[in-house]
Scaffold this motif. Sequence first.
Motif, short mmCIF file in Angstrom:
data_model
loop_
_atom_site.label_atom_id
_atom_site.label_comp_id
_atom_site.label_asym_id
_atom_site.label_seq_id
_atom_site.Cartn_x
_atom_site.Cartn_y
_atom_site.Cartn_z
N LYS A 142 -1.57 26.90 -10.24
CA LYS A 142 -1.40 25.46 -9.97
C LYS A 142 -1.24 24.67 -11.26
N GLU A 143 -2.02 25.05 -12.26
CA GLU A 143 -2.01 24.32 -13.54
C GLU A 143 -0.68 24.46 -14.27
N MET A 144 0.14 25.45 -13.85
CA MET A 144 1.43 25.66 -14.51
C MET A 144 2.58 25.00 -13.75
N LEU A 150 -9.82 17.78 -15.78
CA LEU A 150 -9.22 18.52 -14.67
C LEU A 150 -7.70 18.34 -14.69
N GLY A 151 -7.03 19.34 -14.16
CA GLY A 151 -5.57 19.36 -14.28
C GLY A 151 -4.85 18.63 -13.18
N ASP A 152 -5.57 18.06 -12.20
CA ASP A 152 -4.81 17.47 -11.11
C ASP A 152 -4.74 15.94 -11.13
N GLY A 208 -9.51 28.23 -10.73
CA GLY A 208 -9.58 28.09 -9.26
C GLY A 208 -8.44 28.84 -8.57
N LEU A 209 -8.56 28.92 -7.26
CA LEU A 209 -7.58 29.69 -6.47
C LEU A 209 -6.34 28.89 -6.10
N GLY A 210 -6.41 27.58 -6.20
CA GLY A 210 -5.24 26.76 -5.87
C GLY A 210 -4.81 26.90 -4.43
N THR A 211 -5.77 27.08 -3.53
CA THR A 211 -5.47 27.36 -2.11
C THR A 211 -4.60 26.28 -1.47
N ARG A 212 -4.93 25.03 -1.79
CA ARG A 212 -4.25 23.95 -1.06
C ARG A 212 -2.77 23.82 -1.40
N TYR A 252 -13.72 33.14 -19.66
CA TYR A 252 -13.29 33.59 -18.34
C TYR A 252 -14.35 33.38 -17.29
N GLN A 253 -13.85 32.96 -16.13
CA GLN A 253 -14.70 32.91 -14.93
C GLN A 253 -14.17 34.05 -14.04
N ASP A 254 -14.99 35.07 -13.85
CA ASP A 254 -14.49 36.27 -13.17
C ASP A 254 -14.36 36.11 -11.67
N GLU A 255 -15.07 35.12 -11.12
CA GLU A 255 -14.94 34.86 -9.69
C GLU A 255 -14.92 33.35 -9.50
N ALA A 256 -14.05 32.86 -8.62
CA ALA A 256 -13.94 31.41 -8.42
C ALA A 256 -15.11 30.91 -7.59
N LEU A 257 -16.22 30.60 -8.27
CA LEU A 257 -17.44 30.17 -7.59
C LEU A 257 -17.64 28.67 -7.66
N GLY A 258 -16.56 27.94 -7.99
CA GLY A 258 -16.64 26.49 -8.00
C GLY A 258 -16.60 25.90 -9.39
N LEU A 259 -16.37 24.59 -9.40
CA LEU A 259 -16.17 23.87 -10.66
C LEU A 259 -17.41 23.91 -11.56
N GLY A 260 -18.60 23.70 -10.97
CA GLY A 260 -19.83 23.71 -11.77
C GLY A 260 -20.03 25.06 -12.44
N HIS A 261 -19.79 26.12 -11.69
CA HIS A 261 -19.92 27.48 -12.24
C HIS A 261 -18.90 27.70 -13.36
N ALA A 262 -17.69 27.17 -13.17
CA ALA A 262 -16.65 27.33 -14.21
C ALA A 262 -17.12 26.68 -15.52
N VAL A 263 -17.67 25.49 -15.42
CA VAL A 263 -18.15 24.79 -16.62
C VAL A 263 -19.28 25.59 -17.28
P1 UTP Z 1 -9.89 22.28 -7.41
O1 UTP Z 1 -10.92 21.53 -6.66
O2 UTP Z 1 -8.53 21.72 -7.44
O3 UTP Z 1 -9.92 23.79 -6.84
O4 UTP Z 1 -10.45 22.52 -8.86
P2 UTP Z 1 -8.86 24.95 -6.76
O5 UTP Z 1 -9.65 26.17 -6.49
O6 UTP Z 1 -7.91 25.03 -7.91
O7 UTP Z 1 -7.97 24.56 -5.51
P3 UTP Z 1 -8.26 24.80 -3.95
O8 UTP Z 1 -9.51 24.04 -3.63
O9 UTP Z 1 -8.38 26.28 -3.74
O10 UTP Z 1 -7.03 24.21 -3.30
C1 UTP Z 1 -10.28 21.60 -9.92
C2 UTP Z 1 -10.06 22.39 -11.20
O11 UTP Z 1 -11.16 23.27 -11.40
C3 UTP Z 1 -10.72 24.61 -11.55
C4 UTP Z 1 -9.32 24.66 -10.89
O12 UTP Z 1 -8.53 25.68 -11.50
C5 UTP Z 1 -8.79 23.26 -11.10
O13 UTP Z 1 -8.05 23.13 -12.31
N1 UTP Z 1 -11.67 25.52 -10.88
C6 UTP Z 1 -12.03 25.36 -9.57
C7 UTP Z 1 -12.20 26.58 -11.60
O14 UTP Z 1 -11.91 26.75 -12.82
N2 UTP Z 1 -13.05 27.47 -10.98
C8 UTP Z 1 -13.41 27.32 -9.66
O15 UTP Z 1 -14.20 28.17 -9.16
C9 UTP Z 1 -12.88 26.24 -8.95
#
Ligand code: UTP
Length: 179
Positions: free
Chosen positions: A23-25, A125-127, A9-13, A98-109
């Motif tokens: 974020k995971e680090m 999940l890491g949070d 994920g992008l870790g935007t927040r 690898y997930q080449d584009e952050a398209l969401g958690l379901g796509h990552a799985v």
């Molecule tokens: P989060 O909901 O915390 O999303 O994802 P995020 O993208 O890291 O953070 P924001 O929303 O931009 O602030 C929960 C876990 O799923 C992974 C994230 O890396 C995190 O560990 N994730 C999320 C992916 O692997 N791919 C995605 O497209 C989105």
Amino acid sequence: MKALIPAAGLGTRFLPATKAQPKEMLLVVDRPAIQYVVEEGLASDADEVVIINSREKKAIEDHFTPNPELVELLRARGKDAYADAVERVGNYNVSYVYQDEALGLGHAVRCAHEKTGDEPFYVLLGDVLVPDNKMLPRMQEVSDAHGGASVIAVMPVPDDQVSRFGVIAGAAVADDVWK
Ligand code: UTP
């Protein structure tokens, strides 16, 4: 059985903390958050931990790659406990997809489908760091008791924080289990 850890994920927040550092680090006491999660996966009955990573987040892989030069240097300086810690984390049974584009958690799985095949798997999940490694065995137990159902672990949060989370609804089938 595999334990999947989506980390692409992008870790935007958490920006700007996550501009150059995944974020995971981020550090929790003496190790990056994702190390606790990998250790929880390895403590379960999963035979392999699979991190779903982004190509931009190389620091995660560096953390789990052996570093024999550093281990040797630490031992030469009498710092054996640190050498042991570095050696241990480099030897964890972790692989990557690898997930080449952050398209969401379901796509990552979904990106880990070649690893899971049609078998059941864990997703961690890491949070949310769970103490005592009790969560995965409990989820397995609930799944077994309900015909192999998919199980999601949830936690109570204060009313003023509910809007920040996904929320469940349903009928209680046991003290702490809802359908
Ligand atoms: P989060 O909901 O915390 O999303 O994802 P995020 O993208 O890291 O953070 P924001 O929303 O931009 O602030 C929960 C876990 O799923 C992974 C994230 O890396 C995190 O560990 N994730 C999320 C992916 O692997 N791919 C995605 O497209 C989105």
